[in-house]
Design a protein around this motif. Structure first.
Motif, PDB file in Angstrom:
ATOM      1  N   ALA A 108       4.219  11.893 -10.150  1.00  0.00           N
ATOM      2  CA  ALA A 108       3.851  13.309 -10.102  1.00  0.00           C
ATOM      3  C   ALA A 108       5.098  14.197 -10.055  1.00  0.00           C
ATOM      4  N   ALA A 109       6.107  13.776  -9.280  1.00  0.00           N
ATOM      5  CA  ALA A 109       7.338  14.553  -9.169  1.00  0.00           C
ATOM      6  C   ALA A 109       8.091  14.581 -10.494  1.00  0.00           C
ATOM      7  N   VAL A 110       8.166  13.431 -11.167  1.00  0.00           N
ATOM      8  CA  VAL A 110       8.827  13.362 -12.472  1.00  0.00           C
ATOM      9  C   VAL A 110       8.115  14.284 -13.466  1.00  0.00           C
ATOM     10  N   ALA A 111       6.786  14.255 -13.450  1.00  0.00           N
ATOM     11  CA  ALA A 111       6.006  15.091 -14.371  1.00  0.00           C
ATOM     12  C   ALA A 111       6.229  16.577 -14.090  1.00  0.00           C
ATOM     13  N   LYS A 112       6.318  16.942 -12.800  1.00  0.00           N
ATOM     14  CA  LYS A 112       6.540  18.346 -12.449  1.00  0.00           C
ATOM     15  C   LYS A 112       7.916  18.822 -12.910  1.00  0.00           C
ATOM     16  N   VAL A 113       8.922  17.972 -12.752  1.00  0.00           N
ATOM     17  CA  VAL A 113      10.262  18.340 -13.221  1.00  0.00           C
ATOM     18  C   VAL A 113      10.252  18.526 -14.741  1.00  0.00           C
ATOM     19  N   ALA A 114       9.578  17.618 -15.441  1.00  0.00           N
ATOM     20  CA  ALA A 114       9.497  17.715 -16.899  1.00  0.00           C
ATOM     21  C   ALA A 114       8.817  19.011 -17.319  1.00  0.00           C
ATOM     22  N   ASP A 115       7.721  19.355 -16.641  1.00  0.00           N
ATOM     23  CA  ASP A 115       7.015  20.605 -16.958  1.00  0.00           C
ATOM     24  C   ASP A 115       7.896  21.814 -16.668  1.00  0.00           C
ATOM     25  N   SER A 116       8.639  21.764 -15.571  1.00  0.00           N
ATOM     26  CA  SER A 116       9.505  22.880 -15.202  1.00  0.00           C
ATOM     27  C   SER A 116      10.625  23.066 -16.223  1.00  0.00           C
ATOM     28  N   LEU A 117      11.231  21.967 -16.662  1.00  0.00           N
ATOM     29  CA  LEU A 117      12.281  22.049 -17.682  1.00  0.00           C
ATOM     30  C   LEU A 117      11.737  22.627 -18.980  1.00  0.00           C
ATOM     31  N   LYS A 118      10.558  22.169 -19.360  1.00  0.00           N
ATOM     32  CA  LYS A 118       9.941  22.676 -20.588  1.00  0.00           C
ATOM     33  C   LYS A 118       9.645  24.166 -20.467  1.00  0.00           C
ATOM     34  N   ASP A 119       9.153  24.570 -19.300  1.00  0.00           N
ATOM     35  CA  ASP A 119       8.809  25.976 -19.091  1.00  0.00           C
ATOM     36  C   ASP A 119      10.042  26.864 -19.148  1.00  0.00           C
ATOM     37  N   ILE A 120      11.123  26.436 -18.491  1.00  0.00           N
ATOM     38  CA  ILE A 120      12.333  27.268 -18.444  1.00  0.00           C
ATOM     39  C   ILE A 120      13.014  27.354 -19.808  1.00  0.00           C
ATOM     40  N   LEU A 121      12.719  26.378 -20.676  1.00  0.00           N
ATOM     41  CA  LEU A 121      13.288  26.371 -22.024  1.00  0.00           C
ATOM     42  C   LEU A 121      12.267  26.850 -23.050  1.00  0.00           C
ATOM     43  N   ASP A 161       0.832  -1.208   0.000  1.00  0.00           N
ATOM     44  CA  ASP A 161       0.000   0.000   0.000  1.00  0.00           C
ATOM     45  C   ASP A 161       0.866   1.258   0.000  1.00  0.00           C
ATOM     46  N   GLU A 162       1.911   1.272   0.823  1.00  0.00           N
ATOM     47  CA  GLU A 162       2.802   2.437   0.898  1.00  0.00           C
ATOM     48  C   GLU A 162       3.532   2.653  -0.422  1.00  0.00           C
ATOM     49  N   LEU A 163       3.955   1.555  -1.050  1.00  0.00           N
ATOM     50  CA  LEU A 163       4.683   1.661  -2.317  1.00  0.00           C
ATOM     51  C   LEU A 163       3.768   2.166  -3.439  1.00  0.00           C
ATOM     52  N   ALA A 164       2.511   1.751  -3.410  1.00  0.00           N
ATOM     53  CA  ALA A 164       1.569   2.234  -4.428  1.00  0.00           C
ATOM     54  C   ALA A 164       1.425   3.754  -4.336  1.00  0.00           C
ATOM     55  N   LYS A 165       1.298   4.260  -3.109  1.00  0.00           N
ATOM     56  CA  LYS A 165       1.178   5.706  -2.914  1.00  0.00           C
ATOM     57  C   LYS A 165       2.475   6.423  -3.287  1.00  0.00           C
ATOM     58  N   LEU A 166       3.607   5.832  -2.924  1.00  0.00           N
ATOM     59  CA  LEU A 166       4.896   6.446  -3.236  1.00  0.00           C
ATOM     60  C   LEU A 166       5.139   6.444  -4.747  1.00  0.00           C
ATOM     61  N   ASN A 167       4.704   5.387  -5.414  1.00  0.00           N
ATOM     62  CA  ASN A 167       4.816   5.304  -6.871  1.00  0.00           C
ATOM     63  C   ASN A 167       4.069   6.471  -7.532  1.00  0.00           C
ATOM     64  N   THR A 168       2.849   6.731  -7.048  1.00  0.00           N
ATOM     65  CA  THR A 168       2.054   7.849  -7.575  1.00  0.00           C
ATOM     66  C   THR A 168       2.756   9.181  -7.333  1.00  0.00           C
ATOM     67  N   ALA A 169       3.329   9.334  -6.133  1.00  0.00           N
ATOM     68  CA  ALA A 169       4.057  10.573  -5.812  1.00  0.00           C
ATOM     69  C   ALA A 169       5.288  10.740  -6.702  1.00  0.00           C
ATOM     70  N   SER A 198      17.058  13.444 -12.937  1.00  0.00           N
ATOM     71  CA  SER A 198      17.892  12.271 -12.658  1.00  0.00           C
ATOM     72  C   SER A 198      17.478  11.604 -11.347  1.00  0.00           C
ATOM     73  N   GLU A 199      17.319  12.403 -10.306  1.00  0.00           N
ATOM     74  CA  GLU A 199      17.008  11.852  -8.988  1.00  0.00           C
ATOM     75  C   GLU A 199      15.608  11.236  -8.941  1.00  0.00           C
ATOM     76  N   THR A 200      14.614  11.930  -9.479  1.00  0.00           N
ATOM     77  CA  THR A 200      13.244  11.413  -9.387  1.00  0.00           C
ATOM     78  C   THR A 200      13.065  10.154 -10.229  1.00  0.00           C
ATOM     79  N   VAL A 201      13.725  10.076 -11.382  1.00  0.00           N
ATOM     80  CA  VAL A 201      13.630   8.861 -12.197  1.00  0.00           C
ATOM     81  C   VAL A 201      14.321   7.699 -11.482  1.00  0.00           C
ATOM     82  N   MET A 202      15.466   7.966 -10.864  1.00  0.00           N
ATOM     83  CA  MET A 202      16.159   6.904 -10.120  1.00  0.00           C
ATOM     84  C   MET A 202      15.303   6.410  -8.956  1.00  0.00           C
ATOM     85  N   ILE A 203      14.699   7.352  -8.221  1.00  0.00           N
ATOM     86  CA  ILE A 203      13.844   6.952  -7.102  1.00  0.00           C
ATOM     87  C   ILE A 203      12.658   6.146  -7.605  1.00  0.00           C
TER      88      ILE A 203
END
Length: 389
Positions: A67-80, A56-64, A288-293
């Motif tokens: 979401a974190a990977v997606a936010k980083v991707a959006d931020s990179l796209k925005d700054i570029l 159960d904890e891993l399912a929730k952490l997977n979702t988080a 790099s960090e969020t994909v590794m996690i």
């Protein structure tokens, strides 16, 4: 370039007569994707209750993580500036393409000791994710703020007379200054309303100084006028101007104001450039960090669910299937066709691991016990899709 999509699959070894990866490759079909071995360490297996909680904890952490990977991707796209190709070039893991990292994934034994309890590993991953997510969010918020400030300063230099700075435009000799009773107002009037303003400004409010209107400047959209009124009726005059869609401009003469504004613009421009570089570097690190996690969280999910589904002794094969968004449905259909009989495998099996007829009805119950990806349809085998933006 078409983006890749990945699938993690775990199956019990006992269902294979020959090499499992060869069989999986044949099942998936080479046209649908590439099947690669995926290494899962032997973690400490706790109690059944603990494993269910871990799932159960891993399912929730997977979702988080997603979401974190997606936010980083959006931020990179925005700054570029929305450039997808430039953003894709920044999406590296340990300075190598993300695809290379996933294809050659190895559990980081130094950072996450496999001999530690699963709960401890989950806590560590969760804390790391939160830290990097907070760092990236703070830096990109800082960049967004300074970018907004710079844009506002630039608009003051380049906008129209209703918005731009009046410091380099207004001659202070046009203003009534240090008077106890009078003050001068600057009004930006749309050019097509210029005649209406000249004709009516004196009667907009009481105590407007007659013939005090002076044209200060003009651009393609507005004409800027200076008008003098008695202070006691200034508020009424300005309100009447607003009702006519004429824009009162706030302005106070400051000695050296023009030079000061230019220095401020240059300072903020330098700061924006500096923070942009910091945000880009942290965005690369964040990806790099969020994909590794995420990869480590998925590895733990595979392990925990494999134990829950297939039981002990723990003999299974895990594979990473590299496919595409268009082909992933075909991959899932092929896997379902070959392995759907495992649906009741956790409850009752024949010698080949096939579900007995009486146990097939239990598959729906398994979905309620934490098996399968959170929020997704129950599968008869361990199956996770990895979606990277």
């Amino acid at each position: 370039m078409q983006s890749a999509q990945y699938v993690l699959v775990s199956l019990p070894l006992r269902i294979f007569d020959d090499d499992p990866l060869t069989a999986l490759t044949a099942t998936v079909g080479r046209d649908n994707g590439e099947t690669l071995p995926f290494s899962v360490p032997s973690f400490k297996i706790g109690t059944l209750d603990a494993l269910v909680q871990n799932a159960d904890e891993l399912a929730k952490l997977n979702t988080a993580c997603e979401a974190a990977v997606a936010k980083v991707a959006d931020s990179l796209k925005d700054i570029l500036d929305g450039d997808e190709d430039k953003a894709a070039q920044q999406k590296m893991v340990n300075d190598k393409p993300t695809d290379h990292y996933l294809r050659t994934f190895q559990w980081n034994k130094v950072r996450y000791r496999a001999d530690r309890p699963l709960g401890e590993l989950i806590d560590n991953l969760q804390k790391e994710l939160q830290n990097i997510d907070n760092d990236v969010k703070a830096k990109f918020n800082q960049y967004s703020g300074i970018k907004t400030t710079l844009a506002a300063l630039q608009r003051k230099q380049t906008g129209n007379l209703a918005t731009k700075s009046l410091t380099p435009i207004v001659d202070p000799s046009l203003l009534v200054q240090d008077s106890e009773y009078l003050e001068t107002h600057l009004i930006a009037v749309p050019t097509n309303a210029r005649k209406d303003f000249i004709r009516s400004y004196e009667t907009l409010a009481p105590m407007v100084v007659p013939r005090s209107s002076v044209q200060v400047a003009q651009d393609d959209e507005f004409t800027l006028f200076a008008v003098t009124t008695f202070k006691k009726t200034s508020a009424e005059f300005l309100q009447k101007c607003r009702e006519q869609k004429w824009t009162p401009r706030q302005y106070k003469y400051v000695e050296g104001g023009k030079e000061q504004e230019q220095r401020e613009l240059e300072r903020v421009a330098r700061e924006e450039k500096k923070v942009w570089g910091e945000a880009l570097r942290l965005g690369r690190t964040g990806w790099s960090e969020t994909v590794m996690i995420l990869a480590h969280v998925l590895t733990l999910r595979v392990f925990v669910e494999t134990v829950l589904r297939y039981g002990l002794p723990l003999e299974f094969v895990c594979a990473l299937i590299r496919t595409s968004p268009k082909q992933v449905k075909k991959v899932k259909t092929a896997l379902d066709s070959a392995y759907s009989y495992l649906g009741g495998n956790a409850f009752g099996r024949d010698k080949r691991g096939r579900v007995t007829k009486d146990d097939a009805s239990l598959t729906s119950e398994m979905a309620g016990l934490g098996f399968g990806a959170e929020g997704s349809e129950y599968t008869a085998y361990v199956y996770y899709e990895i979606d990277l933006p």
